[in-house]
Write a protein that holds these residues in place. Sequence first.
Motif, PDB file in Angstrom:
ATOM      1  N   GLU A 237       0.774  -1.161   0.097  1.00 22.06           N
ATOM      2  CA  GLU A 237       0.111  -0.049   0.094  1.00 22.06           C
ATOM      3  C   GLU A 237       0.595   1.193  -0.245  1.00 22.06           C
ATOM      4  O   GLU A 237       0.399   2.328   0.177  1.00 22.06           O
ATOM      5  CB  GLU A 237      -0.840  -0.011   1.241  1.00 22.06           C
TER       6      GLU A 237
ATOM      7  N   VAL B 185       2.478   8.023   1.414  1.00 23.12           N
ATOM      8  CA  VAL B 185       1.287   8.085   0.673  1.00 23.12           C
ATOM      9  C   VAL B 185       0.630   6.809   0.535  1.00 23.12           C
ATOM     10  O   VAL B 185       1.224   5.944   0.031  1.00 23.12           O
ATOM     11  CB  VAL B 185       1.731   8.543  -0.498  1.00 23.12           C
ATOM     12  N   ARG B 186      -0.749   6.591   0.759  1.00 26.89           N
ATOM     13  CA  ARG B 186      -1.402   5.535   0.285  1.00 26.89           C
ATOM     14  C   ARG B 186      -2.707   6.042  -0.645  1.00 26.89           C
ATOM     15  O   ARG B 186      -2.612   7.249  -0.449  1.00 26.89           O
ATOM     16  CB  ARG B 186      -2.134   4.599   1.521  1.00 26.89           C
ATOM     17  N   LYS B 187      -3.433   5.213  -0.786  1.00 26.49           N
ATOM     18  CA  LYS B 187      -4.670   5.280  -1.900  1.00 26.49           C
ATOM     19  C   LYS B 187      -5.609   6.495  -1.365  1.00 26.49           C
ATOM     20  O   LYS B 187      -5.914   7.595  -1.850  1.00 26.49           O
ATOM     21  CB  LYS B 187      -5.368   4.340  -2.196  1.00 26.49           C
TER      22      LYS B 187
ATOM     23  N   THR C 269      -0.030  -1.599 -16.828  1.00 23.83           N
ATOM     24  CA  THR C 269      -0.919  -2.723 -16.396  1.00 23.83           C
ATOM     25  C   THR C 269      -0.381  -3.478 -15.017  1.00 23.83           C
ATOM     26  O   THR C 269      -0.835  -4.395 -14.754  1.00 23.83           O
ATOM     27  CB  THR C 269      -0.718  -3.908 -17.597  1.00 23.83           C
ATOM     28  N   LYS C 270       0.521  -2.611 -14.113  1.00 18.56           N
ATOM     29  CA  LYS C 270       1.064  -3.229 -13.120  1.00 18.56           C
ATOM     30  C   LYS C 270       0.278  -3.051 -12.081  1.00 18.56           C
ATOM     31  O   LYS C 270      -0.786  -2.128 -11.812  1.00 18.56           O
ATOM     32  CB  LYS C 270       2.289  -2.160 -12.710  1.00 18.56           C
ATOM     33  N   PRO C 271       0.266  -4.065 -10.929  1.00 18.70           N
ATOM     34  CA  PRO C 271      -0.750  -3.902  -9.997  1.00 18.70           C
ATOM     35  C   PRO C 271      -0.764  -3.081  -8.909  1.00 18.70           C
ATOM     36  O   PRO C 271      -0.826  -3.202  -7.606  1.00 18.70           O
ATOM     37  CB  PRO C 271      -0.453  -5.533  -9.345  1.00 18.70           C
ATOM     38  N   LEU C 272      -0.666  -1.886  -9.465  1.00 14.74           N
ATOM     39  CA  LEU C 272      -0.520  -0.462  -8.212  1.00 14.74           C
ATOM     40  C   LEU C 272      -1.917  -0.028  -8.497  1.00 14.74           C
ATOM     41  O   LEU C 272      -2.266   0.408  -9.527  1.00 14.74           O
ATOM     42  CB  LEU C 272       0.704   0.359  -8.818  1.00 14.74           C
TER      43      LEU C 272
ATOM     44  N   ARG D  38       6.750   1.880  -3.769  1.00 15.61           N
ATOM     45  CA  ARG D  38       6.682   1.457  -5.022  1.00 15.61           C
ATOM     46  C   ARG D  38       7.051   2.145  -6.229  1.00 15.61           C
ATOM     47  O   ARG D  38       7.416   1.692  -7.037  1.00 15.61           O
ATOM     48  CB  ARG D  38       5.148   0.884  -5.080  1.00 15.61           C
ATOM     49  N   SER D  39       6.562   3.486  -6.371  1.00 13.32           N
ATOM     50  CA  SER D  39       7.004   4.400  -7.400  1.00 13.32           C
ATOM     51  C   SER D  39       8.244   4.260  -7.455  1.00 13.32           C
ATOM     52  O   SER D  39       9.039   4.742  -8.760  1.00 13.32           O
ATOM     53  CB  SER D  39       6.254   5.588  -7.205  1.00 13.32           C
TER      54      SER D  39
ATOM     55  N   LEU E 234      -4.339  10.000  -1.288  1.00 11.20           N
ATOM     56  CA  LEU E 234      -4.230  10.771  -2.779  1.00 11.20           C
ATOM     57  C   LEU E 234      -5.748  11.594  -2.964  1.00 11.20           C
ATOM     58  O   LEU E 234      -6.202  12.306  -3.358  1.00 11.20           O
ATOM     59  CB  LEU E 234      -3.970  10.146  -3.932  1.00 11.20           C
TER      60      LEU E 234
ATOM     61  N   LEU F  13       5.719  11.479  -5.228  1.00 10.80           N
ATOM     62  CA  LEU F  13       5.992  10.231  -5.680  1.00 10.80           C
ATOM     63  C   LEU F  13       7.053  10.399  -6.591  1.00 10.80           C
ATOM     64  O   LEU F  13       7.735  11.311  -6.837  1.00 10.80           O
ATOM     65  CB  LEU F  13       4.670   9.710  -6.466  1.00 10.80           C
ATOM     66  N   MET F  14       7.506   9.043  -7.301  1.00  9.29           N
ATOM     67  CA  MET F  14       8.847   9.207  -7.878  1.00  9.29           C
ATOM     68  C   MET F  14       8.977   8.320  -9.190  1.00  9.29           C
ATOM     69  O   MET F  14      10.176   7.969  -9.617  1.00  9.29           O
ATOM     70  CB  MET F  14       9.807   8.469  -6.923  1.00  9.29           C
ATOM     71  N   GLU F  15       7.986   8.018  -9.718  1.00  4.41           N
ATOM     72  CA  GLU F  15       7.947   7.242 -10.852  1.00  4.41           C
ATOM     73  C   GLU F  15       8.699   7.484 -12.267  1.00  4.41           C
ATOM     74  O   GLU F  15       9.354   6.986 -12.807  1.00  4.41           O
ATOM     75  CB  GLU F  15       6.536   6.171 -11.285  1.00  4.41           C
TER      76      GLU F  15
ATOM     77  N   ILE G 285      -3.529   2.521  -8.432  1.00  6.31           N
ATOM     78  CA  ILE G 285      -3.773   3.968  -8.919  1.00  6.31           C
ATOM     79  C   ILE G 285      -3.715   4.127 -10.431  1.00  6.31           C
ATOM     80  O   ILE G 285      -2.675   3.310 -11.010  1.00  6.31           O
ATOM     81  CB  ILE G 285      -2.876   5.066  -8.184  1.00  6.31           C
TER      82      ILE G 285
ATOM     83  N   TYR H  64       2.952  13.648 -13.738  1.00 10.35           N
ATOM     84  CA  TYR H  64       2.110  12.800 -14.681  1.00 10.35           C
ATOM     85  C   TYR H  64       0.625  13.164 -13.826  1.00 10.35           C
ATOM     86  O   TYR H  64       0.434  13.740 -12.870  1.00 10.35           O
ATOM     87  CB  TYR H  64       2.646  11.303 -14.259  1.00 10.35           C
TER      88      TYR H  64
END
Lengths: 294, 294, 294, 294
Positions: free
Chosen positions: A47, D150-152, D3-6, A52-53, D155, D169-171, D8, D176
């Motif tokens: 979570e 940060v969790r769902k 398609t990743k299991p994140l 994860r990011s 946001l 975040l950092m992706e 968001i 984005y």
Amino acid sequence: MSTKPLEIEKTNLKNLNWPEGKICALAFGWHVDGEAGALAGEPGNLEHITARSEGAYGVTTALPRILDMHDKLGVPGSFFFPAYVAEFNPEIVKLIKRSGHDVGLHGYLHENVFTLSEEEERNIFIKSYNILCDVVGERVLGWSAPTWGVRKNTLELIAELGMIYDCSLMEYDEPYLIKTDKGQLVELPISPVLDDWPIFGMSISPAGGNGVNTSGEMACKIWMEEFDGMRQYGGFYTTTFHPNLTGRRGRLTQVYDLLKYMKSFNDVWWTTCQATALHVLSLLNHTSGGAMKG
Amino acid sequence: MSTKPLEIEKTNLKNLNWPEGKICALAFGWHVDGEAGALAGEPGNLEHITARSEGAYGVTTALPRILDMHDKLGVPGSFFFPAYVAEFNPEIVKLIKRSGHDVGLHGYLHENVFTLSEEEERNIFIKSYNILCDVVGERVLGWSAPTWGVRKNTLELIAELGMIYDCSLMEYDEPYLIKTDKGQLVELPISPVLDDWPIFGMSISPAGGNGVNTSGEMACKIWMEEFDGMRQYGGFYTTTFHPNLTGRRGRLTQVYDLLKYMKSFNDVWWTTCQATALHVLSLLNHTSGGAMKG
Amino acid sequence: MSTKPLEIEKTNLKNLNWPEGKICALAFGWHVDGEAGALAGEPGNLEHITARSEGAYGVTTALPRILDMHDKLGVPGSFFFPAYVAEFNPEIVKLIKRSGHDVGLHGYLHENVFTLSEEEERNIFIKSYNILCDVVGERVLGWSAPTWGVRKNTLELIAELGMIYDCSLMEYDEPYLIKTDKGQLVELPISPVLDDWPIFGMSISPAGGNGVNTSGEMACKIWMEEFDGMRQYGGFYTTTFHPNLTGRRGRLTQVYDLLKYMKSFNDVWWTTCQATALHVLSLLNHTSGGAMKG
Amino acid sequence: MSTKPLEIEKTNLKNLNWPEGKICALAFGWHVDGEAGALAGEPGNLEHITARSEGAYGVTTALPRILDMHDKLGVPGSFFFPAYVAEFNPEIVKLIKRSGHDVGLHGYLHENVFTLSEEEERNIFIKSYNILCDVVGERVLGWSAPTWGVRKNTLELIAELGMIYDCSLMEYDEPYLIKTDKGQLVELPISPVLDDWPIFGMSISPAGGNGVNTSGEMACKIWMEEFDGMRQYGGFYTTTFHPNLTGRRGRLTQVYDLLKYMKSFNDVWWTTCQATALHVLSLLNHTSGGAMKG
């Protein structure tokens, strides 16, 4: 020679003959841990969107840039994937393979085998091997241990599945052979000096870590010293770099310069982990006595 | 002079006369921990093939290269061995001795004495002393503490076994004398500044550690500063280097250059720990009042 | 001005007038922790001869050399002692005082007050104050907190005993005033940037720590940056240096060069902590409105 | 694409059009944690005057100097505040806003949301949002996560309150979009490379930490490398700097020089977090298909 109480039989290949009269061999290696690193380290991170990011950056942002760099410089690479990461990012894995690079296995979710029973390890190993072979479209020939976790049965599993090399141990500067109950493996040794984690690694959750406290230039200085040392003492050189760390914009430009420096010498065999293992095996099979220099 | 509540009697040898009018003394020291370091730190590492291989690198790969460097430069060395490492690698220990270097004791499995009862400590000490003397082929004269573990009875044990020096404490820049209930010892002080662990050390299992985050060049800069400082302030200089850390290819080339720099000065006595201790004792025995300068 | 929920009343002295029209003030500070640091951190270290010797180095080996450096350069120093260290090394404390340097209090055995009840803290404080005054031969006027431990009653104790300054807090770049129920104190702020522990500190027992991984030259670069910054922004500068760390031979030669660099500017007031506090008080008492610039 | 299991939904904005044909965007960011950092990390620090003073330095001493630097160089800044800090230092927050800089939210007492239930998180979030809007005098449009938590639902809370961006975040290297059940957010990615904590951070209580072991010059070298990398690869650049760390006198003079270097290039958009988010939204709303380059 090896009388030490380490329950694996191994043979060092000191003075191995490299192709084309080269004096040493370099296989640039990347561990594409993606989100698996964060998830394996702390399951609650499922979570934790930031943690994860930070891992995901390595796959979606840094990896394409890294592939581009390899392409521009004509440098082959060896990319190790937790099967979980390959499963959810199959296109980039296929692209790596099509571009002539290696793909190796790196667990399913970056598991340290010492946290698993042997049965759990076996099940995860076979599952992840099958997933990765599936994505790649052919048999995967090598493995590198997540978090350096290797025990006797791990090496047996690698051999049993028909893989030809492991890339996790650290005893020699040259590839060496390991005899397991399920067959022989080529060991391609890694080195703490050539790992970017102690230099750049930082854990988002749990918050902590030592890294990020030196420049890309200093990191490349460390890796250049070891490269120069290899040219003097001979042997093999493979890196344990993580795209989310060393693939950051500023660091990668430093690595680009490092690679250009390394390419300025013509006595180094630029190869991959898989090609190195195949070379070692071919020497053993076809020329036996001639595998070693003079 | 020493009225502090440290229950050991000690005498500093400030202004000691070094041989041939030299102004300071340098005994390059190595701790050949091999697999013992990993095993002592975490007994479960018996099955941890990577952690063991990282230690083994120091013995099978780095040590021959280090000996070669000493030979090329004509620099004597002092090599401390956990008896476990000597027991399973007797040839290299014998070679070191034949080459004119020192061999000293460093526990059996790199035990920190504070994890042992006094009786356990005694049994391990005597066993490891006997094994190492056996491998070396003569009496071993000095000891250096694994993980800096020294208590009162440790020093008594060293003296009781007829050893003449300890190389573990840190109070002075010069050798000093320690009186124990079992006899007198020469103390050859070490220094955190001259230990490569804080700079290069990294634990494979449990994963962690701070090291590997600077270059061999920077490490040698640190050690050069202390060398230059010794030439200014006088005293003794011995290193606590680990072959698996500082014997890596790139780092050793830096140490090679450092040694060449150090050799460019002719006011330094190049010696070993054992020779230093014997020198100190000879001064005390034969010239008493003349042991100290002016 | 201060409406924050910090239960101490404080007044910043921005734009304080320094003597002779100087633009900033520098009080070189040393924490002579000796064996007390090791003993406070881990009581079991009473028997740990190495850990104690590492601390003792600061007192018996480094401190005389440091005093010599101050003497040669004509630089005043401020030396804070755990009373335990002063009690067993009275001669060097007296010498420091005779040489015109400051002596300040630093606990009895380097206790962090947060490990003590208020009553224990009070008893230890008074005992250590009396011991140190006795050794010094006059009233000691300032205190610096071991391990940064300060609570409300700590400041009250300092004032109650008639001391005039504390040297432990960090909110401003200039000295500031603190009002306690027992009287007013001059606060002489320290800074993490000017502490050598994060750079050079290493714990012998328990084994660990991050330090020793950079050169004396780099450390002096850090301290030079802050010095240059002070000359630009104004304020006060005091160091938290430990003789057993920064008094090592090679590092001290670097500090020597740093001091020479600092002395090349004539707009800096070279002072001690005590003299700074007395200066602040004299401004407040005699010129009130004139204490601040324009 | 994702398609990743994140759990968001996110859309990368690779090749975003920056204003005026610039090739990349820079929003200098500061986390003004003040005493909240120390208090959140260890509630017992309420009585720890030193730990609090170290944090307070960032607000009362460093922040005015930082604002002055921004002013002199004409560089806009983004300042994130725990509401607790804004509540007790309202004047400086108002000054920041009046000077044309951004103010963003950073928790109430720098809480990591993973230490809170969702209900606690919600209550604290709304309370801190209201306090900060009140101090600022208008709606606050962005948030940055304390300790990367940060969790769902975090946001969702940001979107629900009408804020338009998150900066945690950092992706990706570019802004984005994130779709939440309560609306869409612009994500402004941060980076471990551009955080000063791993370089300079040190915890006063509990005593520990890795920082303070390199110069401001080296830190700026790290940040310069990433800046140069951004100019090569494109994207967005925001810093996570802490006034109590990077606002120290010597370090800030180095940052001053870094900013001058950065300003010497005319292909960089100098902006704030809020302005960047508004720019992204305007591209999406008004030109849709034209938001991305050719």
